[in-house]
Design a protein around this motif. Structure first.
Motif, PDB file in Angstrom:
ATOM      1  N   LYS A  17       1.498 -12.691  -0.813  1.00  0.00           N
ATOM      2  CA  LYS A  17       2.501 -13.483  -0.783  1.00  0.00           C
ATOM      3  C   LYS A  17       3.656 -12.487  -1.300  1.00  0.00           C
ATOM      4  N   ASN A  18       3.281 -11.262  -1.745  1.00  0.00           N
ATOM      5  CA  ASN A  18       4.910 -10.417  -1.763  1.00  0.00           C
ATOM      6  C   ASN A  18       4.804  -8.914  -1.133  1.00  0.00           C
ATOM      7  N   PRO A  19       5.055  -8.697  -0.007  1.00  0.00           N
ATOM      8  CA  PRO A  19       4.035  -7.231   0.864  1.00  0.00           C
ATOM      9  C   PRO A  19       4.741  -6.371  -0.007  1.00  0.00           C
ATOM     10  N   SER A  20       6.125  -6.575  -0.843  1.00  0.00           N
ATOM     11  CA  SER A  20       7.250  -5.286  -1.564  1.00  0.00           C
ATOM     12  C   SER A  20       6.552  -5.171  -2.899  1.00  0.00           C
ATOM     13  N   LEU A  21       5.998  -6.227  -3.605  1.00  0.00           N
ATOM     14  CA  LEU A  21       4.961  -5.811  -4.271  1.00  0.00           C
ATOM     15  C   LEU A  21       4.299  -5.193  -4.574  1.00  0.00           C
ATOM     16  N   ILE A  22       3.327  -5.454  -3.011  1.00  0.00           N
ATOM     17  CA  ILE A  22       2.446  -4.412  -3.111  1.00  0.00           C
ATOM     18  C   ILE A  22       2.891  -2.772  -2.914  1.00  0.00           C
ATOM     19  N   ILE A  23       4.095  -2.778  -1.921  1.00  0.00           N
ATOM     20  CA  ILE A  23       3.756  -1.192  -1.772  1.00  0.00           C
ATOM     21  C   ILE A  23       4.524  -0.894  -2.610  1.00  0.00           C
ATOM     22  N   LEU A  24       5.097  -1.643  -4.270  1.00  0.00           N
ATOM     23  CA  LEU A  24       5.772  -0.635  -4.980  1.00  0.00           C
ATOM     24  C   LEU A  24       4.835  -0.399  -5.971  1.00  0.00           C
ATOM     25  N   LEU A  25       4.666  -1.381  -5.875  1.00  0.00           N
ATOM     26  CA  LEU A  25       2.297  -1.100  -6.966  1.00  0.00           C
ATOM     27  C   LEU A  25       1.803  -0.138  -6.807  1.00  0.00           C
ATOM     28  N   ILE A  26       1.041  -0.052  -5.220  1.00  0.00           N
ATOM     29  CA  ILE A  26       0.425   1.377  -4.586  1.00  0.00           C
ATOM     30  C   ILE A  26       1.116   2.911  -4.783  1.00  0.00           C
ATOM     31  N   LEU A  27       2.542   2.786  -4.687  1.00  0.00           N
ATOM     32  CA  LEU A  27       3.299   3.555  -4.681  1.00  0.00           C
ATOM     33  C   LEU A  27       3.523   4.178  -6.386  1.00  0.00           C
ATOM     34  N   ILE A  28       3.787   3.374  -7.770  1.00  0.00           N
ATOM     35  CA  ILE A  28       3.808   3.437  -8.541  1.00  0.00           C
ATOM     36  C   ILE A  28       2.312   3.952  -9.421  1.00  0.00           C
ATOM     37  N   PHE A  29       1.508   3.884  -8.567  1.00  0.00           N
ATOM     38  CA  PHE A  29      -0.405   3.934  -8.907  1.00  0.00           C
ATOM     39  C   PHE A  29      -0.297   5.356  -8.203  1.00  0.00           C
ATOM     40  N   ILE A  30      -0.104   5.900  -7.003  1.00  0.00           N
ATOM     41  CA  ILE A  30      -0.591   6.800  -6.353  1.00  0.00           C
ATOM     42  C   ILE A  30       0.098   8.021  -7.577  1.00  0.00           C
ATOM     43  N   SER A  31       1.646   7.594  -8.075  1.00  0.00           N
ATOM     44  CA  SER A  31       2.105   8.633  -8.613  1.00  0.00           C
ATOM     45  C   SER A  31       1.844   8.492  -9.756  1.00  0.00           C
ATOM     46  N   LEU A  32       1.416   8.046 -10.349  1.00  0.00           N
ATOM     47  CA  LEU A  32       0.402   7.737 -11.362  1.00  0.00           C
ATOM     48  C   LEU A  32      -0.367   8.862 -11.942  1.00  0.00           C
ATOM     49  N   PHE A  33      -1.094   8.499 -10.657  1.00  0.00           N
ATOM     50  CA  PHE A  33      -2.836   9.062 -10.431  1.00  0.00           C
ATOM     51  C   PHE A  33      -2.230  10.915 -10.866  1.00  0.00           C
ATOM     52  N   ILE A  34      -0.607  10.822  -9.575  1.00  0.00           N
ATOM     53  CA  ILE A  34      -1.148  13.004  -9.072  1.00  0.00           C
ATOM     54  C   ILE A  34      -0.467  13.270 -10.643  1.00  0.00           C
ATOM     55  N   PHE A  35       0.673  12.765 -11.165  1.00  0.00           N
ATOM     56  CA  PHE A  35       1.152  13.656 -12.083  1.00  0.00           C
ATOM     57  C   PHE A  35       0.443  12.962 -13.310  1.00  0.00           C
ATOM     58  N   ILE A  36      -0.303  12.029 -14.020  1.00  0.00           N
ATOM     59  CA  ILE A  36      -0.737  12.166 -14.886  1.00  0.00           C
ATOM     60  C   ILE A  36      -2.244  12.487 -15.164  1.00  0.00           C
ATOM     61  N   ILE A  37      -2.589  11.290 -14.026  1.00  0.00           N
ATOM     62  CA  ILE A  37      -4.128  11.434 -14.036  1.00  0.00           C
ATOM     63  C   ILE A  37      -5.287  13.129 -13.494  1.00  0.00           C
ATOM     64  N   PHE A  38      -4.480  12.968 -12.471  1.00  0.00           N
ATOM     65  CA  PHE A  38      -5.382  14.139 -11.807  1.00  0.00           C
ATOM     66  C   PHE A  38      -4.733  15.690 -12.666  1.00  0.00           C
ATOM     67  N   PRO A  39      -4.010  15.873 -13.729  1.00  0.00           N
ATOM     68  CA  PRO A  39      -3.819  17.131 -14.166  1.00  0.00           C
ATOM     69  C   PRO A  39      -4.655  16.882 -15.276  1.00  0.00           C
ATOM     70  N   LEU A  40      -5.081  16.144 -15.586  1.00  0.00           N
ATOM     71  CA  LEU A  40      -5.843  15.910 -16.796  1.00  0.00           C
ATOM     72  C   LEU A  40      -7.491  15.910 -16.643  1.00  0.00           C
TER      73      LEU A  40
END
Length: 563
Positions: A17-40
């Motif tokens: 019901k809240n597409p803007s929240l979905i987009i924000l969460l996707i962007l944050i999860f992608i960023s966290l994966f690339i710059f925290i999880i991926f290097p580890l």
């Protein structure tokens, strides 16, 4: 199982019901994966491969058969454990004295306790060399001693305690100040002695805070890089330094990655214990009654003993940092202590670009890191969505990851296309953003939990969307947390060394790397001058931020009053 599936389904339906929240969460999860999880992941992967990129345990076998590397691991655990114990002890002594003893100069003690937090983390090590080294002011000049063991366990331990003691004090000050004095009053009314009150009431209620503090100091000490690089010496290997030397000196990425994994595992275990076990074991005893027990919790004799101990610690900390300022104005520390301004001329000639680069990187990463921290805190506290606990854990994970591991991970992760960032401005900024975002998240979560959600619900009722509620309602209410995140992110970006030393290049350098370089070259006075300029920049930034915050709060109050 069905209940869990139903809850997940409900959360997912609410999100749709809240597409803007979905987009924000996707962007944050992608960023966290690339710059925290991926290097580890890259660190782990390369440590388990051979030169042909096939799975192999040979690197770990080589490390485990190397007595020098094993000694580095034992030394790292030893120093981290002693720092955790002694730093927590001194922090508790400080916090208990200020909260429960009627001593003079409390404001002075509180100020001294937080001074090390705005200084580069390895400044204590530099000052210890100047005071207790071969040409040390105290050892060589006053006592004529040139064999004091400043390099190795004792010098490093002193530097670590000074560096991380403020973390212990701030945490334990909050713990002791929330213990209701009425509990002590009740014990006194039952004829308990002061020692019994402390041992049976105050200390047991402090145990969760003490345990949490010890784990935090263990993690911080284990992750430290600057102090060991200066003070550990070749006879006292430390794992974070050995990982750095394997990569920069031996050009052996696999061995460096394997040592980084060794360093990461105890830090990660301590972080999980602190966050998800001890973090929940807290006793709330606040009653809202005034503190009437303060004067009788400590006897007159004990009061002056505690005062004396706190004064000794404070004067030693002052000596450490006054020495840096003194050294900045001497020609050659230990050899020619005549007054001069040449060191600052040298700094601006040699280090002008480093100063400019450091400021540019810090001023770019600081607001992004602080704002991202507030957004993630808002999502964690105020929103319901699948993966919330995962978001919280991953976003706070960098708190537990030693900077050496992060630096190695970024080299491995961003050294080839499509993410070829090595040597660029972007890699330093991204490192600082995701390295220090956990403090903003923690501050935001703590403050949001104290804000009544009804305020935001009223805005939603009036038709506001998530962006409007966050920018117009939530963010103004958590300005103090945002301010704390800004200060912390800026200070850490200006004073960072452990991860950043892997990421600097000919195009982008940092003042902290320059300070280490000058120290390694024996140019202690020039290193002090660099440090003084760095400290002045930090103080000016914090002062300007305080003025801005004060004006912002005043404007907000005026707007509320007019409405």
């Amino acid at each position: 199982m069905n209940i869990a599936n139903q809850e997940f389904s409900n959360k997912f339906k609410n999100m749709l019901k809240n597409p803007s929240l979905i987009i924000l969460l996707i962007l944050i999860f992608i960023s966290l994966f690339i710059f925290i999880i991926f290097p580890l992941l890259k660190v782990f992967i390369i440590s388990f491969t051979d030169n042909e990129n096939n799975f192999s345990l040979q690197t770990y076998k080589d490390m485990l058969s190397n007595d020098y590397m094993k000694q580095g691991f034992r030394n790292s655990i030893l120093v981290a454990s002693l720092t955790a114990i002694l730093g927590t002890l001194i922090g508790y002594l400080y916090a208990y004295t200020i909260n429960r003893a009627d001593i003079p100069f409390k404001r002075f003690f509180r100020t001294i306790a937080v001074i090390p937090m705005v200084f580069p983390p390895f400044i204590g090590a530099l000052s210890i060399i100047m005071l207790f080294g071969f040409n040390g002011l105290i050892t060589a000049k006053i006592f004529g001693i040139r064999t004091f063991p400043v390099y190795g366990l004792w010098g490093l331990l002193i530097a670590q305690i000074i560096t991380f003691f403020p973390v212990a004090f701030i945490t334990l000050d909050g713990v002791i100040s929330t213990i209701s004095p009425t509990l002590e009053d009740a014990a006194f009314n039952l004829k308990a002695t002061r020692l019994q009150v402390f041992l049976k009431v105050v200390l047991p209620l402090s145990i969760p805070g003490i345990a949490s503090t010890m784990l935090v100091l263990f993690i911080e000490s284990l992750a430290d890089f600057g102090n060991p690089l200066i003070l550990a010496g070749s006879r006292f290997p430390i794992l974070s330094v050995q990982a750095y030397l394997q990569i920069t000196g031996m050009f052996d990425l696999r061995s460096g990655a394997a040592l980084a994994v060794w360093l990461l595992l105890p830090s990660l275990i301590a972080f999980i214990i602190q966050k998800y076990w001890i973090g929940k074991k807290k006793y709330i005893t606040v009653t809202g009654k005034p503190n009437t027990s303060q004067l009788k919790s400590v006897s007159k004799g004990a009061k002056w003993v505690l005062f004396s101990l706190c004064m000794i610690v404070s004067l030693f900390i002052l000596l450490i940092y006054v020495t840096i300022f003194w050294g900045a104005f001497t020609k050659i520390w230990g050899m020619n202590n005549e007054f001069t301004l040449e060191n600052f001329k040298y700094v601006f000639d040699v280090g002008r670009e480093a100063i400019k680069d450091t400021l540019t990187i810090a001023l770019t990463s600081t607001p992004i890191s602080a704002l991202l921290g507030m957004i993630i805190a808002f999502l964690i506290v105020r929103k319901t969505f699948p993966g919330k606990r995962t978001l919280e854990f991953v976003s706070l994970l960098n708190f537990a990851v030693p900077g050496t591991v992060v630096g190695i991970g970024y080299i491995l992760a961003f050294n080839s296309k499509p993410l070829l960032l090595t040597g660029t401005f972007a890699i330093l900024v991204l490192n600082f953003i995701f390295r220090y975002v956990p403090v903003g998240i923690q501050s935001g979560i703590s403050l949001l939990n104290q804000v009544d959600p009804a305020i935001e619900e009223a805005a939603y009722t009036l038709g506001a969307n998530d962006r409007q509620v966050f920018s117009k309602i939530t963010l103004p209410l958590i300005v103090p947390a945002f301010f704390s995140a800004l200060v912390y992110s800026f200070v850490r970006a200006m004073t960072a060394i452990s991860a950043a030393i892997f990421l600097v290049s000919a195009d982008w350098n940092l003042m902290t790397v320059q300070i280490l370089s000058q120290t390694d070259s024996g140019r202690l006075s020039e290193a002090c001058a660099f440090s003084v300029i760095l400290i002045m920049i930090i103080i000016i930034f914090i002062s300007l931020l305080k003025v801005f915050l004060k004006n912002k709060v005043s404007l907000m109050n005026e707007n509320f009053a007019s409405e």
